[in-house]
Design an enzyme around this catalytic site. Structure first.
Site, PDB file in Angstrom:
ATOM      1  N   CYS A 171     -24.309  19.497  13.458  1.00  0.00           N
ATOM      2  CA  CYS A 171     -25.042  18.711  12.461  1.00  0.00           C
ATOM      3  C   CYS A 171     -25.932  17.682  13.160  1.00  0.00           C
ATOM      4  O   CYS A 171     -26.968  18.036  13.704  1.00  0.00           O
ATOM      5  CB  CYS A 171     -24.059  18.063  11.486  1.00  0.00           C
ATOM      6  SG  CYS A 171     -24.838  17.518   9.939  1.00  0.00           S
ATOM      7  N   HIS A 206     -21.219  22.992   9.808  1.00  0.00           N
ATOM      8  CA  HIS A 206     -19.974  22.466  10.385  1.00  0.00           C
ATOM      9  C   HIS A 206     -18.980  23.604  10.580  1.00  0.00           C
ATOM     10  O   HIS A 206     -18.162  23.880   9.688  1.00  0.00           O
ATOM     11  CB  HIS A 206     -19.372  21.408   9.456  1.00  0.00           C
ATOM     12  CG  HIS A 206     -20.126  20.122   9.414  1.00  0.00           C
ATOM     13  ND1 HIS A 206     -19.797  19.035  10.195  1.00  0.00           N
ATOM     14  CD2 HIS A 206     -21.216  19.749   8.682  1.00  0.00           C
ATOM     15  CE1 HIS A 206     -20.629  18.043   9.946  1.00  0.00           C
ATOM     16  NE2 HIS A 206     -21.510  18.448   9.040  1.00  0.00           N
ATOM     17  N   GLU A 236     -16.338  23.693  12.203  1.00  0.00           N
ATOM     18  CA  GLU A 236     -14.944  23.241  12.326  1.00  0.00           C
ATOM     19  C   GLU A 236     -14.155  23.416  11.035  1.00  0.00           C
ATOM     20  O   GLU A 236     -12.915  23.512  11.057  1.00  0.00           O
ATOM     21  CB  GLU A 236     -14.894  21.772  12.765  1.00  0.00           C
ATOM     22  CG  GLU A 236     -15.402  20.754  11.766  1.00  0.00           C
ATOM     23  CD  GLU A 236     -16.877  20.426  11.905  1.00  0.00           C
ATOM     24  OE1 GLU A 236     -17.293  19.325  11.509  1.00  0.00           O
ATOM     25  OE2 GLU A 236     -17.626  21.292  12.421  1.00  0.00           O
TER      26      GLU A 236
END
Length: 639
Positions: A469, A604, A606
């Site tokens: 990001c 993102h 994750e």
């Protein structure tokens, strides 16, 4: 539908989220489907406007919901995909009830906390519990929608869960959670005693050498005072709970004997907790309370689990903090295939156990640096940490995390907020010692130039780098300044007057309202430029198993300026992944001939990492940091 509620007492932060996730994983090992709900008593509608220092990270779901970080624990442990409705807040409930009152839905009645708010909570729980949450076989990055939105739900594999796990945030006795406890008191009669099980997580501190039970007694007393009585008490303690302590708690807290007081003591890694609960027969307690006949089949499955292992020694025995039988531990850690005859959930539980024990035996380590803005509270980057842990397990290395405050990388000693010369030198020493660097997302100007400098150092010194990001945008700004010689290149978030705005505010975003107005949720990224000028393949696409389109979660207001894309791409920073329109940049990288691993993504990754299935960009970073990336690529028949 069976409902298991987890409440907590004494203090917050005891690990209710890990406890409920571990319980769910254990039930999955018994062949049951599970779903999960988090109740947060705060008045915020969601966690989207909260400071990371206040509440930790904001976890983003497929549908764009900005939620509490505990939903991330549920998704990672249970391999499920939740919705924003699985996070119930006081703000959401009151907004819905007030909306009905304004429409006249209550037909002139006086709207009260009881019954209107409590009824709304109960109806919300029942409705959301029946939403299928299967994670599509855990193919968590494969896009299966053609319009760039969240993946489709439903279909043949999407089935309603057997058990719904409900976590009540905060502690029993808090004023703000009282309405939810009252709703649950009513709910136990609404669904019936065989469909409702209440549990309680408490702290057992050790003073001197004595395990103290009074905090637990007082917490359960408060819980019983509102009409709720726990079936199981989970006791968090540094050490294994003594039998005398269990007996005392059982006697004073109105549970069915010491067997219902479980020791949740410190273990070597969090992935042991589901095994720890199973070792103490939690599955049998729940089977009896909730009349879960299917758990009876577990006895045979456990026999299969032990098949071929010396004397069928129990691999669940963690009471001494480690495996009781070294032979079992060696077998699990070795990755031998003598257990592959198992199927379905039984197979997954063995994989989970093998992962937990194998993690304890890693000897080599890998040093990963996180350059962040909120390093004072590591929960601000919880999903990033977990993703790095998952990837480190995949490359069989201990993860050595190093933290650097981004502002300390900037040579601005006049500003106290940016740190002094000592912090500056220490920060750069850490950067230079790292095997790999992650620059995660964030908001605000403080520390942004430090992130740009970290990206520059990694690019020039061939240090594996992953920008997420804002970290992706820092890559673009750095490349523009130092390769294209646009010296004032910047994001308009930090300099609206720059002559070279390489990152700009997205035109469709609301500039007035903050909550829920970003580009949120799962969206498709297509690898539109999979081959570099030197003929090599995109390393990011390789890590995604050469998928043409992937689906990942987003949370941002700014994007790479479409008017500057061609110049930056032609200069060498390749935008290999773009959105469905081809105008919004999603993935950038340098060819492997120039850098072993220099990757940035606007999304993102994750948020979709799983313990047994790490996020591809993080997996690539760890492979590169360990010097294994080329072997991995060769094994996948790539040039």
């Amino acid at each position: 539908m069976k409902y298991i509620v987890v409440t907590g007492g004494v203090v917050s932060g005891l690990g209710k989220g890990v406890t409920i996730s571990s319980m769910g994983r254990m039930l999955q090992g018994c062949g049951l489907r599970v779903t999960s709900i988090k109740i947060d008593p705060y008045l915020n509608v969601d966690a989207g406007t909260m400071s990371p220092f206040e509440h930790g990270e904001t976890y983003v779901l497929d549908d764009g919901g900005e939620t509490d970080l505990d939903l991330g624990n549920y998704e990672r442990f249970l391999s499920i995909s939740l919705t924003s409705d699985h996070n119930i807040t006081t703000g959401k409930v009151y907004r819905k009830v007030i909306g009905r009152e304004r429409r006249g839905d209550y037909l002139g009645k006086t709207v009260q906390v009881v019954p209107h708010i409590t009824n709304e909570i109960q109806e919300w729980i029942e409705e959301v519990a029946h939403v299928p949450v299967d994670d599509h076989g855990n193919r968590h990055w494969e896009a299966d929608a053609v319009d760039g939105t969240a993946p489709r739900r439903g279909g043949e594999d999407a089935r309603v869960a057997d058990v719904c796990l409900i976590e009540v945030g905060g502690t029993v006795g808090d004023i703000e959670s009282s309405v939810f406890l009252e709703a649950l008191r009513q709910f136990q009669f609404r669904v019936g005693p065989s469909n409702f099980c209440l549990t309680f997580v408490s702290l057992v501190p050790i003073m001197g050498e004595e395990q103290k039970t009074k905090p637990t007694q007082h917490g359960v007393r408060d819980l019983r005072s509102v009409g709720l009585s726990p079936t199981v008490i989970f006791c968090r303690c540094r050490e294994v709970l003594e039998e005398g302590t269990k007996s005392k708690i059982a006697s004073f807290c109105h549970v069915d004997g010491p067997k219902c007081v479980l020791s949740v003591h410190d273990v070597s890694n969090v992935y042991h907790v589901p095994l720890l609960l199973m070792e103490q027969d939690l599955h049998r307690i729940l089977a009896e309370k909730l009349q879960l006949g299917s758990i009876a089949e577990l006895e045979g499955r456990l026999d299969l689990t032990m098949n071929g292992l010396e004397e069928k020694a129990t691999m669940w025995n963690l009471c001494e903090g480690s495996m009781a039988n070294e032979k079992v531990m060696q077998t699990l850690a070795s990755g031998e295939k003598d257990l592959d005859g198992l199927s379905g959930m039984s197979r997954s539980m063995i994989d989970w156990a093998r992962m937990a024990f194998k993690l304890d035996r890693f000897e080599e380590s890998v040093k990963i640096l996180i350059v962040g803005k909120y390093t004072g509270l590591q929960d601000s980057y919880l999903s990033v940490i977990k993703s790095l842990k998952h990837a480190s397990m995949a490359v069989e290395r201990k993860l050595d995390l190093i933290w650097v405050e981004a502002a300390h990388l900037e040579c601005d000693f006049d500003n106290e907020e940016m740190g002094g010369e000592k912090e500056y030198k220490e920060a750069w020493e850490k950067v230079k010692s790292a095997d790999g660097v992650v620059v995660p997302g964030g908001f605000g100007t403080r520390g942004f130039n430090g992130k740009v400098l970290a990206a520059k150092f990694c690019r020039e010194n061939s240090v594996p780098y992953l920008g997420i990001c804002l970290g992706f945008q820092a890559m673009v700004v750095e490349y523009s300044r130092n390769i294209l010689k646009w010296e004032d290149a910047n994001s308009t978030e930090f300099d609206e007057e720059t002559k070279n705005p390489v990152v700009i505010f997205m035109p469709e975003i609301d500039k007035e309202n903050m909550g829920g107005t970003m580009r949120l949720g799962s969206r498709n990224t297509a690898f539109t430029h999979p081959r570099h000028d030197d003929g090599s393949s995109s390393v990011t696409q390789i890590m995604y198993k050469n998928a043409a389109v992937v689906s990942e979660r987003h949370r941002h207001r700014y994007e790479v300026n479409p008017d500057r894309v061609e110049a930056i791409h032609d200069a060498g920073l390749k935008f290999v992944g773009r959105d469905e329109t081809g105008t919004r940049m999603e993935v950038a990288e340098l060819p492997r001939s120039e850098h072993p691993y220099y990757v940035g993504c606007q999304y993102h990754p994750e948020f979709k990492s799983r313990p047994l299935n790490p996020s591809p960009p993080f997996h690539g970073l760890l492979l590169a940091a360990c010097g294994l990336i080329n072997d991995y690529i060769l094994s996948h028949n790539e040039k």
